[in-house]
Design a protein around this motif. Structure first.
Motif, mmCIF file in Angstrom:
data_model
loop_
_atom_site.group_PDB
_atom_site.id
_atom_site.type_symbol
_atom_site.label_atom_id
_atom_site.label_comp_id
_atom_site.label_asym_id
_atom_site.label_seq_id
_atom_site.Cartn_x
_atom_site.Cartn_y
_atom_site.Cartn_z
ATOM 1 N N ALA A 65 40.090 113.210 50.327
ATOM 2 C CA ALA A 65 39.010 113.058 51.309
ATOM 3 C C ALA A 65 38.270 111.740 51.091
ATOM 4 N N LYS A 66 38.073 111.373 49.836
ATOM 5 C CA LYS A 66 37.407 110.104 49.528
ATOM 6 C C LYS A 66 38.237 108.924 50.018
ATOM 7 N N TYR A 67 39.533 109.025 49.858
ATOM 8 C CA TYR A 67 40.447 107.981 50.333
ATOM 9 C C TYR A 67 40.396 107.848 51.852
ATOM 10 N N ALA A 90 49.872 114.604 51.566
ATOM 11 C CA ALA A 90 48.521 114.722 51.009
ATOM 12 C C ALA A 90 47.507 115.300 51.991
ATOM 13 N N PHE A 91 47.848 115.352 53.271
ATOM 14 C CA PHE A 91 46.878 115.751 54.285
ATOM 15 C C PHE A 91 46.613 117.259 54.276
ATOM 16 N N THR A 92 45.361 117.588 54.534
ATOM 17 C CA THR A 92 44.928 118.968 54.714
ATOM 18 C C THR A 92 44.265 119.078 56.075
ATOM 19 N N GLU A 93 43.981 120.292 56.501
ATOM 20 C CA GLU A 93 43.290 120.500 57.774
ATOM 21 C C GLU A 93 41.955 119.768 57.780
ATOM 22 N N PHE A 94 41.277 119.764 56.643
ATOM 23 C CA PHE A 94 39.979 119.104 56.526
ATOM 24 C C PHE A 94 40.086 117.602 56.789
ATOM 25 N N THR A 95 41.078 116.928 56.171
ATOM 26 C CA THR A 95 41.180 115.476 56.322
ATOM 27 C C THR A 95 41.697 115.067 57.697
ATOM 28 N N VAL A 96 42.580 115.864 58.285
ATOM 29 C CA VAL A 96 43.042 115.560 59.646
ATOM 30 C C VAL A 96 41.868 115.656 60.621
ATOM 31 N N ASN A 97 41.088 116.697 60.508
ATOM 32 C CA ASN A 97 39.929 116.866 61.388
ATOM 33 C C ASN A 97 38.867 115.801 61.149
ATOM 34 N N ARG A 98 38.789 115.301 59.928
ATOM 35 C CA ARG A 98 37.862 114.205 59.616
ATOM 36 C C ARG A 98 38.259 112.941 60.382
ATOM 37 N N LEU A 99 39.560 112.666 60.432
ATOM 38 C CA LEU A 99 40.053 111.519 61.199
ATOM 39 C C LEU A 99 39.830 111.710 62.691
#
Length: 329
Positions: A65-67, A90-99
């Motif tokens: 997430a920091k990356y 490396a992607f999770t649901e959280f990081t995809v939604n962050r993008l």
């Protein structure tokens, strides 16, 4: 052919031994007029980071997430039309939604060239506008996934047909599962049959080698492995010097590796342990030999006979140009 003139694309792809595949996609997009910002699909390529991502990405999500947050910050002023994620382990649901929240105008596309059992991204597929996989069995198990085989990079089209060859057959690949045992079976067969060969076995790191030495390969010699991946140019050179390409599929993987398409593009005979290739539209028994490791037979007539050319439309389908059309079409 899709025109990307003026389009902004944020792209994630592997930066390790297979970096050239992502670069080929990026180059094709640039050639069509796109502006592409490319990043590694992982924060780092070191062995420890790979282990953390593979086994702990959901328990320690802050690392990735920091990356992602740093990439969002770096590109905050850009209105992206597309976000393309290739492989994306490396992607999770959280990081995809962050993008998606940071770049709300972007269409999000996922392209998988590893099986879901390896990448562990089954839970993020639904986050994308479009998700495609090279594995027909993963596609059958996930209704949102669409089938798109892998591809070859343009350099393989430049491999010439030679009058003389240094090797009858070549094998270049990562050491995994039962591959070392199988390649030794082939080596013994080659020696008995007088078949000349080139073999390059790659291990990602000494740490991985030590783990495999203890858990999988107690008989492996460090002198027989390489800790540096062979370059694309050297792979193409070895293919230029060889009549045939040998491919040993991963345990539990029935989909085709990129080596199948690279051999086709280079007009080289292809020997494989994967019978699934017989279901594909470019299968031709004059060019492709499926072998049974329990009863190895590679006829000399197969090695020495000329390659039968592939239809131009079929060849285009498995090129990087064809891939881009399918991903963004």
């Amino acid at each position: 052919m899709i025109d990307f003139n003026g389009k902004n694309i944020l792209m994630f792809s592997p930066y390790g031994a297979t970096k050239h595949y992502g670069e080929a996609i990026k180059d094709e997009l640039l050639k069509r007029g796109a502006k592409v910002k490319g990043y590694d699909e992982r924060p780092s390529q070191n062995a420890l980071m790979k282990i953390i991502i593979r086994f702990l990405k959901k328990r320690i999500p802050q690392i990735f997430a920091k990356y992602i947050d740093s990439i969002i910050k770096e590109n905050r002023g850009i209105c992206f039309d597309y976000i393309l994620i290739c492989r994306g382990e490396a992607f999770t649901e959280f990081t995809v939604n962050r993008l998606k929240k940071a770049f709300p105008n972007a269409q999000c596309i996922l392209y998988l060239w590893d099986i879901l059992e390896t990448t562990n991204v089954r839970d993020v597929i639904h986050c994308f506008n479009k998700a495609m996989s090279f594995d027909p069995y993963n596609v059958a198990s996930e209704s949102f996934l669409k089938f798109r085989p892998t591809f070859f990079v343009p350099l393989y089209r430049s491999v010439p047909i030679n009058a003389e060859y240094k090797y009858d057959i070549m094998f270049i690949g990562t050491l995994h599962s039962s591959r070392y045992k199988i390649i030794n079976l082939f080596r013994t067969f080659f020696e008995k049959q007088g078949i000349s060969s080139f073999v390059y076995l790659y291990v990602p790191s000494v740490l991985v080698y030590m783990k495999d030495l203890i858990c999988k390969f107690p008989y492996i010699s460090i002198a027989k492995v390489n800790f540096t991946p062979i370059s694309l140019s050297d792979t193409v050179m070895k293919m230029k010097e060889s009549k045939c390409v040998l491919d040993i599929n991963y345990t539990n993987q029935r989909s085709l590796s990129m080596r199948a398409y690279e051999a086709m593009a280079a007009r080289r005979k292809y020997v494989t342990t994967n019978p699934e290739i017989m279901k594909y539209d470019f299968y031709n028994e004059n060019n492709i030999l499926v072998v049974d490791i329990k009863k190895l037979i590679i006829p000399r007539t197969f090695i020495d006979s000329p390659f039968v050319d592939i239809d131009a439309q079929v060849l285009h389908k498995y090129s990087v140009e064809g891939l881009v059309d399918d991903l963004f079409g």
